[in-house]
Scaffold this active site. Sequence first.
Site, PDB file in Angstrom:
ATOM      1  N   ASP A 193       0.951  -1.159   0.059  1.00 34.07           N
ATOM      2  CA  ASP A 193       0.171  -0.084   0.028  1.00 34.07           C
ATOM      3  C   ASP A 193       0.876   1.166  -0.077  1.00 34.07           C
ATOM      4  O   ASP A 193       2.179   1.188   0.223  1.00 34.07           O
ATOM      5  CB  ASP A 193      -0.833   0.075   1.124  1.00 34.07           C
ATOM      6  CG  ASP A 193      -1.906  -1.198   1.299  1.00 34.07           C
ATOM      7  OD1 ASP A 193      -2.226  -1.501   0.161  1.00 34.07           O
ATOM      8  OD2 ASP A 193      -2.365  -1.600   2.287  1.00 34.07           O
TER       9      ASP A 193
HETATM   10  N1  URA Z   1      -1.398  -5.829   3.749  1.00 35.23           N
HETATM   11  C1  URA Z   1      -1.692  -4.546   3.711  1.00 35.23           C
HETATM   12  O1  URA Z   1      -2.865  -4.624   4.586  1.00 35.23           O
HETATM   13  N2  URA Z   1      -1.087  -3.755   3.130  1.00 35.23           N
HETATM   14  C2  URA Z   1       0.209  -4.158   2.596  1.00 35.23           C
HETATM   15  O2  URA Z   1       0.526  -3.081   1.989  1.00 35.23           O
HETATM   16  C3  URA Z   1       0.539  -5.098   2.527  1.00 35.23           C
HETATM   17  C4  URA Z   1      -0.181  -6.226   3.216  1.00 35.23           C
END
Ligand code: URA
Length: 232
Positions: free
Chosen positions: A103
């Site tokens: 993310d």
């Molecule tokens: N899980 C999440 O919620 N975000 C990420 O960036 C990676 C795994």
Amino acid sequence: MLRLDKFLSGANLGSRSQVKEYLKQGLVRVNGEVVRKPEYKIEEGKDRVSFREKEIIYKKYVYYMLNKPQGVVSATRDRMHGTVSDLLKDTGYGDLFPVGRLDRDTEGLLIMTNDGGLAHDLLSPKKHVKKVYYVETARPLSEEGRKALEKGVDIGEEKPSLPAKAERISDTSIYLTITEGKYHQVKRMLHAVENEVAYLKRTAMGGLFLDENLPCGSYRELTEEEVRKMRE
Ligand code: URA
């Protein structure tokens, strides 16, 4: 067949314009002969190319470890935000893509490569590749919550999350090891135990660990050993 300037910039010798300058200066030889034309075509793996008398080994596939900072998206292009590909543009390889996504507000280990086969294998849900995240939670995580994360929780999918490992570091931090990679997986898992992610960083994927000496926002090429481990 590949243009000589592309080959040279792809081999990390510099930008296309720098490489053209080197060619003009007669610093590049193909099979022992000085070649000055950027458009000269070479056959990868067959023609022997040297720069300042040193042979350049052609690599079809390259692998980098990026310590992804917050604020950039795991994409090659984006209209709104900077991307992880922007961070690797000095490599000379314009065709690198991230293996999976973190993310925008997640930091840590992201593999960047032009090897589609490896990316496919690492991301295949059937392969259950292990991913380790350092998670800070918004509120103290109860022991009940930690155990539930290990057992599997309802994240709004048909089936609960697969068994995971949740190692406590403090009241509000854990190392979470998961073997699946659904959209917002970790955030949804924490949400399922009535908590929220306050900070998230990936520290390992497959047999590959984030280099602790790699500052956030920096990258380096993987060693041969690391590539081998990742393939296992
Ligand atoms: N899980 C999440 O919620 N975000 C990420 O960036 C990676 C795994």
